[in-house]
Design a protein around this motif. Sequence first.
Motif, PDB file in Angstrom:
ATOM      1  N   VAL A  13      -8.894  -2.417  17.398  1.00 20.81           N
ATOM      2  CA  VAL A  13     -10.266  -2.557  17.879  1.00 20.81           C
ATOM      3  C   VAL A  13     -11.183  -1.825  16.906  1.00 20.81           C
ATOM      4  N   GLY A  14     -12.188  -2.521  16.388  1.00 21.73           N
ATOM      5  CA  GLY A  14     -13.015  -1.963  15.321  1.00 21.73           C
ATOM      6  C   GLY A  14     -14.004  -0.905  15.762  1.00 21.73           C
ATOM      7  N   VAL A  15     -13.489   0.176  16.300  1.00 20.67           N
ATOM      8  CA  VAL A  15     -14.311   1.327  16.686  1.00 20.67           C
ATOM      9  C   VAL A  15     -13.659   2.563  16.078  1.00 20.67           C
ATOM     10  N   TYR A  16     -14.473   3.517  15.624  1.00 21.32           N
ATOM     11  CA  TYR A  16     -13.937   4.741  15.028  1.00 21.32           C
ATOM     12  C   TYR A  16     -14.681   5.948  15.582  1.00 21.32           C
ATOM     13  N   ALA A  17     -13.950   7.031  15.797  1.00 22.77           N
ATOM     14  CA  ALA A  17     -14.562   8.313  16.137  1.00 22.77           C
ATOM     15  C   ALA A  17     -14.146   9.302  15.057  1.00 22.77           C
ATOM     16  N   TYR A  18     -15.120   9.873  14.349  1.00 23.46           N
ATOM     17  CA  TYR A  18     -14.838  10.722  13.199  1.00 23.46           C
ATOM     18  C   TYR A  18     -15.197  12.183  13.469  1.00 23.46           C
ATOM     19  N   ARG A  19     -14.454  13.095  12.834  1.00 22.32           N
ATOM     20  CA  ARG A  19     -14.958  14.437  12.645  1.00 22.32           C
ATOM     21  C   ARG A  19     -16.072  14.322  11.606  1.00 22.32           C
TER      22      ARG A  19
ATOM     23  N   GLY B 212      -9.725  -5.590   2.408  1.00 21.29           N
ATOM     24  CA  GLY B 212     -11.111  -5.576   2.843  1.00 21.29           C
ATOM     25  C   GLY B 212     -11.306  -4.804   4.133  1.00 21.29           C
ATOM     26  N   LEU B 213     -10.490  -3.751   4.331  1.00 16.71           N
ATOM     27  CA  LEU B 213     -10.555  -2.945   5.545  1.00 16.71           C
ATOM     28  C   LEU B 213     -10.950  -1.522   5.203  1.00 16.71           C
ATOM     29  N   GLU B 214     -12.086  -1.090   5.719  1.00 17.34           N
ATOM     30  CA  GLU B 214     -12.646   0.210   5.357  1.00 17.34           C
ATOM     31  C   GLU B 214     -11.767   1.383   5.780  1.00 17.34           C
ATOM     32  N   GLN B 215     -11.010   1.230   6.888  1.00 18.56           N
ATOM     33  CA  GLN B 215     -10.201   2.335   7.388  1.00 18.56           C
ATOM     34  C   GLN B 215      -9.046   2.678   6.451  1.00 18.56           C
ATOM     35  N   LEU B 216      -8.669   1.753   5.584  1.00 16.62           N
ATOM     36  CA  LEU B 216      -7.575   2.031   4.657  1.00 16.62           C
ATOM     37  C   LEU B 216      -7.942   3.094   3.628  1.00 16.62           C
ATOM     38  N   ARG B 217      -9.227   3.320   3.412  1.00 14.69           N
ATOM     39  CA  ARG B 217      -9.633   4.384   2.488  1.00 14.69           C
ATOM     40  C   ARG B 217      -9.197   5.747   3.015  1.00 14.69           C
ATOM     41  N   PHE B 218      -9.209   5.920   4.330  1.00 11.13           N
ATOM     42  CA  PHE B 218      -8.731   7.181   4.901  1.00 11.13           C
ATOM     43  C   PHE B 218      -7.232   7.348   4.630  1.00 11.13           C
ATOM     44  N   LEU B 219      -6.446   6.301   4.879  1.00 12.64           N
ATOM     45  CA  LEU B 219      -5.011   6.391   4.653  1.00 12.64           C
ATOM     46  C   LEU B 219      -4.696   6.593   3.176  1.00 12.64           C
ATOM     47  N   GLU B 220      -5.421   5.907   2.298  1.00 13.95           N
ATOM     48  CA  GLU B 220      -5.155   6.039   0.864  1.00 13.95           C
ATOM     49  C   GLU B 220      -5.504   7.431   0.348  1.00 13.95           C
ATOM     50  N   ASN B 221      -6.319   8.160   1.108  1.00 18.84           N
ATOM     51  CA  ASN B 221      -6.672   9.525   0.721  1.00 18.84           C
ATOM     52  C   ASN B 221      -5.962  10.564   1.586  1.00 18.84           C
ATOM     53  N   GLY B 222      -4.892  10.143   2.257  1.00 22.78           N
ATOM     54  CA  GLY B 222      -4.043  11.078   2.979  1.00 22.78           C
ATOM     55  C   GLY B 222      -4.646  11.668   4.227  1.00 22.78           C
TER      56      GLY B 222
ATOM     57  N   GLU C 244      -8.237  13.479  12.064  1.00 21.76           N
ATOM     58  CA  GLU C 244      -9.548  13.531  11.428  1.00 21.76           C
ATOM     59  C   GLU C 244     -10.450  12.388  11.879  1.00 21.76           C
ATOM     60  N   LEU C 245      -9.842  11.350  12.374  1.00 22.01           N
ATOM     61  CA  LEU C 245     -10.573  10.270  13.026  1.00 22.01           C
ATOM     62  C   LEU C 245      -9.617   9.567  13.964  1.00 22.01           C
ATOM     63  N   ALA C 246     -10.184   8.855  14.907  1.00 21.47           N
ATOM     64  CA  ALA C 246      -9.383   8.125  15.885  1.00 21.47           C
ATOM     65  C   ALA C 246      -9.931   6.708  16.025  1.00 21.47           C
ATOM     66  N   THR C 247      -9.022   5.789  16.353  1.00 22.71           N
ATOM     67  CA  THR C 247      -9.417   4.389  16.508  1.00 22.71           C
ATOM     68  C   THR C 247      -8.537   3.746  17.579  1.00 22.71           C
ATOM     69  N   PRO C 248      -9.074   2.844  18.385  1.00 19.84           N
ATOM     70  CA  PRO C 248      -8.276   2.283  19.481  1.00 19.84           C
ATOM     71  C   PRO C 248      -7.437   1.081  19.053  1.00 19.84           C
ATOM     72  N   VAL C 249      -6.278   0.947  19.694  1.00 16.94           N
ATOM     73  CA  VAL C 249      -5.423  -0.214  19.490  1.00 16.94           C
ATOM     74  C   VAL C 249      -5.051  -0.773  20.850  1.00 16.94           C
TER      75      VAL C 249
END
Length: 266
Positions: free
Chosen positions: A193-199, A219-229, A128-133
Motif C-alpha cells: 500500500v503506497g503510504v509511508y511514515a518516516y522519521r 521505478g519505486l521510490e522506497q527502494l532507495r531506502f533499501l539500497e542505502n541500508g 526508520e520508516l514504515a509502510t503497510p502491506v
Amino acid sequence: MSVLIVIPARYASTRYPAKPLVHLRGADGTSKTLIQRSWEAAMAVSGVDRVVVATDDERIEAEANSFGAEVVMTSDHCANGTERVAEALASLGGGYDIVVNLQGDAPLTPAWFIEDLLAGLRANPWAELATPVLRCEGAMLESLREDRRHDRVGGTTAVFGTDNRGLYFSKEVIPFTSRPYSAQEPTPVFHHVGVYAYRPETLAAYPNWPVGPLETLEGLEQLRFLENGRAVLCVEVESRGRQFWELNNPSDVPRIESMMAEMGLA
C-alpha cells in the motif's frame, strides 16, 4: 508524538497526466477529484496534527484550495513523492515526530491503515520508516497477474522477513506462485500500500542519496531506502471487508468507481 500527513501531487505524470484532477464518482453519484478524495481519506485518520497537499502546479493548488485543503508549493524538480514530502517538511520548518506520505492516487486508503502504521513505527524504534502491506486474496492476486499479462503497471508487491523488515518491493508479482487461488483464499503475496511514515531525519536525508540501480529499474521510490541500508518496517494491515486499489492507469477509474459503489462510499 506529533504527526504530519503530506499528500504529494503533481500534474505532469508521464504515465497519467493530470491524474490528481481526475474525477471519481461515488456510490451516491457525487463526483469529486482524486486529490479531494485523497485529502478526505487523510482527514479521517485519528491522531494527526496537520494535513497538507504538496504540489508544484497551480491547477492542483486551486483545486485543493476549493475544498479547503492547506497547500504547500514545492519545486518542479522533485523526482518522486518522497522527495516532494521532504521538501514540504523543510518548507514548513519541521517540528513533527512522524511524517506520513499519503500519495495522492490512493483514495481508498482506510484510516486504520495509517493508524496501524503509526502504531507500528512507535512500537519499533529500530525502524526508520514504515509502510503497510495487505495480504492478497485470490481475486486481488488475479488482478495483479492480469495487469502484468497486459503489460500494465498495477499494484506493487512486497516481501519481508520474520521481523517484518522489508526485503524487497517490486512491480512484478513476488514471491512467485503459479497455483490458482479461489477469490477469497489467502495467498502468500502481499500488496504494498503506497503510504509511508518516516522519521523526519531519515526523510530529510533521502533527497541527498543517489538514485540506485534498483530504484531506476523498478521505478519505486522506497527502494532507495533499501539500497542505502535503511530499516523499513512492513506493517501488515487488515482489509476489514474494504477493497483497496490505487489509481495508476486510466483503466483504474471505472475499477475504483465500481469498488466505491460496492462498498457504498460516497
